[in-house]
Design a protein around this motif. Structure first.
Motif, PDB file in Angstrom:
ATOM      1  N   MET A 138       0.818  -1.205   0.000  1.00  0.00           N
ATOM      2  CA  MET A 138       0.000   0.000   0.000  1.00  0.00           C
ATOM      3  C   MET A 138       0.850   1.252   0.000  1.00  0.00           C
ATOM      4  N   GLY A 139       2.055   1.170   0.541  1.00  0.00           N
ATOM      5  CA  GLY A 139       2.927   2.321   0.514  1.00  0.00           C
ATOM      6  C   GLY A 139       4.079   2.180   1.484  1.00  0.00           C
ATOM      7  N   TYR A 140       5.182   2.821   1.137  1.00  0.00           N
ATOM      8  CA  TYR A 140       6.373   2.824   1.967  1.00  0.00           C
ATOM      9  C   TYR A 140       6.701   4.256   2.362  1.00  0.00           C
ATOM     10  N   TYR A 141       7.179   4.419   3.593  1.00  0.00           N
ATOM     11  CA  TYR A 141       7.535   5.731   4.122  1.00  0.00           C
ATOM     12  C   TYR A 141       8.855   5.621   4.860  1.00  0.00           C
ATOM     13  N   SER A 142       9.771   6.558   4.578  1.00  0.00           N
ATOM     14  CA  SER A 142      11.020   6.573   5.327  1.00  0.00           C
ATOM     15  C   SER A 142      10.780   7.239   6.671  1.00  0.00           C
ATOM     16  N   LEU A 143      11.508   6.777   7.677  1.00  0.00           N
ATOM     17  CA  LEU A 143      11.417   7.329   9.021  1.00  0.00           C
ATOM     18  C   LEU A 143      12.568   8.304   9.228  1.00  0.00           C
ATOM     19  N   LYS A 144      12.274   9.427   9.818  1.00  0.00           N
ATOM     20  CA  LYS A 144      13.336  10.378  10.129  1.00  0.00           C
ATOM     21  C   LYS A 144      14.215   9.739  11.205  1.00  0.00           C
ATOM     22  N   SER A 145      15.496   9.584  10.888  1.00  0.00           N
ATOM     23  CA  SER A 145      16.406   8.924  11.811  1.00  0.00           C
ATOM     24  C   SER A 145      17.814   9.428  11.562  1.00  0.00           C
ATOM     25  N   HIS A 146      18.767   8.739  12.108  1.00  0.00           N
ATOM     26  CA  HIS A 146      20.171   9.123  11.972  1.00  0.00           C
ATOM     27  C   HIS A 146      20.616   9.025  10.515  1.00  0.00           C
ATOM     28  N   ALA A 147      21.678   9.748  10.176  1.00  0.00           N
ATOM     29  CA  ALA A 147      22.222   9.750   8.816  1.00  0.00           C
ATOM     30  C   ALA A 147      22.596   8.339   8.384  1.00  0.00           C
ATOM     31  N   ASN A 148      22.496   8.104   7.091  1.00  0.00           N
ATOM     32  CA  ASN A 148      22.846   6.821   6.477  1.00  0.00           C
ATOM     33  C   ASN A 148      22.009   5.656   6.993  1.00  0.00           C
ATOM     34  N   SER A 149      20.839   5.930   7.483  1.00  0.00           N
ATOM     35  CA  SER A 149      19.961   4.878   7.963  1.00  0.00           C
ATOM     36  C   SER A 149      18.898   4.607   6.913  1.00  0.00           C
ATOM     37  N   THR A 150      18.466   3.351   6.826  1.00  0.00           N
ATOM     38  CA  THR A 150      17.436   2.984   5.854  1.00  0.00           C
ATOM     39  C   THR A 150      16.170   2.517   6.564  1.00  0.00           C
ATOM     40  N   ASP A 151      15.863   3.120   7.697  1.00  0.00           N
ATOM     41  CA  ASP A 151      14.651   2.759   8.435  1.00  0.00           C
ATOM     42  C   ASP A 151      13.429   3.172   7.626  1.00  0.00           C
ATOM     43  N   TYR A 152      12.455   2.271   7.561  1.00  0.00           N
ATOM     44  CA  TYR A 152      11.248   2.598   6.815  1.00  0.00           C
ATOM     45  C   TYR A 152      10.035   1.898   7.422  1.00  0.00           C
ATOM     46  N   MET A 153       8.870   2.337   6.964  1.00  0.00           N
ATOM     47  CA  MET A 153       7.604   1.775   7.417  1.00  0.00           C
ATOM     48  C   MET A 153       6.795   1.394   6.186  1.00  0.00           C
ATOM     49  N   GLU A 154       6.214   0.206   6.228  1.00  0.00           N
ATOM     50  CA  GLU A 154       5.341  -0.262   5.155  1.00  0.00           C
ATOM     51  C   GLU A 154       3.921  -0.351   5.695  1.00  0.00           C
ATOM     52  N   ILE A 155       2.975   0.228   4.971  1.00  0.00           N
ATOM     53  CA  ILE A 155       1.572   0.090   5.356  1.00  0.00           C
ATOM     54  C   ILE A 155       1.088  -1.252   4.826  1.00  0.00           C
ATOM     55  N   MET A 156       0.700  -2.128   5.741  1.00  0.00           N
ATOM     56  CA  MET A 156       0.261  -3.465   5.364  1.00  0.00           C
ATOM     57  C   MET A 156      -1.220  -3.487   4.991  1.00  0.00           C
ATOM     58  N   ARG A 157      -2.043  -2.797   5.820  1.00  0.00           N
ATOM     59  CA  ARG A 157      -3.465  -2.707   5.491  1.00  0.00           C
ATOM     60  C   ARG A 157      -4.114  -1.582   6.284  1.00  0.00           C
ATOM     61  N   GLU A 158      -5.192  -1.092   5.733  1.00  0.00           N
ATOM     62  CA  GLU A 158      -5.957  -0.021   6.371  1.00  0.00           C
ATOM     63  C   GLU A 158      -7.082  -0.632   7.189  1.00  0.00           C
ATOM     64  N   MET A 159      -7.307  -0.071   8.372  1.00  0.00           N
ATOM     65  CA  MET A 159      -8.371  -0.535   9.252  1.00  0.00           C
ATOM     66  C   MET A 159      -9.182   0.678   9.698  1.00  0.00           C
ATOM     67  N   ASP A 160     -10.245   0.433  10.426  1.00  0.00           N
ATOM     68  CA  ASP A 160     -11.035   1.534  10.973  1.00  0.00           C
ATOM     69  C   ASP A 160     -10.159   2.371  11.895  1.00  0.00           C
ATOM     70  N   GLY A 161      -9.970   3.625  11.535  1.00  0.00           N
ATOM     71  CA  GLY A 161      -9.236   4.554  12.386  1.00  0.00           C
ATOM     72  C   GLY A 161      -7.729   4.500  12.288  1.00  0.00           C
ATOM     73  N   GLY A 162      -7.178   3.675  11.374  1.00  0.00           N
ATOM     74  CA  GLY A 162      -5.727   3.632  11.282  1.00  0.00           C
ATOM     75  C   GLY A 162      -5.192   2.580  10.343  1.00  0.00           C
ATOM     76  N   TYR A 163      -3.957   2.164  10.596  1.00  0.00           N
ATOM     77  CA  TYR A 163      -3.248   1.265   9.697  1.00  0.00           C
ATOM     78  C   TYR A 163      -2.453   0.223  10.488  1.00  0.00           C
ATOM     79  N   ILE A 164      -2.347  -0.961   9.909  1.00  0.00           N
ATOM     80  CA  ILE A 164      -1.396  -1.959  10.393  1.00  0.00           C
ATOM     81  C   ILE A 164      -0.122  -1.712   9.589  1.00  0.00           C
ATOM     82  N   VAL A 165       0.994  -1.508  10.290  1.00  0.00           N
ATOM     83  CA  VAL A 165       2.241  -1.164   9.624  1.00  0.00           C
ATOM     84  C   VAL A 165       3.354  -2.109  10.066  1.00  0.00           C
TER      85      VAL A 165
END
Length: 71
Positions: free
Chosen positions: A1-28
């Protein structure tokens, strides 16, 4: 559904993937690189918190997630 990078330390590849949408939010799935160790966490994030993170720049949409392959 979508990928988002997380603000973190330099040279980091931390990210979040939205797995599914639910009532009032998302499973990530949050993937963090901790000195070469890949840490994955699955959780719920409310729609309000998600929108706030986008507005403040903590989350940034990744248009071409070539590195974010789900194992």
């Amino acid at each position: 559904m979508g990928y988002y990078s997380l603000k973190s330390h330099a040279n980091s590849t931390d990210y979040m993937e939205i797995m599914r949408e639910m009532d009032g939010g998302y499973i990530v799935k949050i993937v963090r690189d901790k000195d070469g160790y890949r840490d994955e966490t699955t959780d719920f994030i409310s729609a309000t918190l998600f929108e706030s993170c986008l507005r403040t720049g903590y989350l940034t949409k990744i248009e071409n997630p070539s590195f974010a392959h789900v194992a």
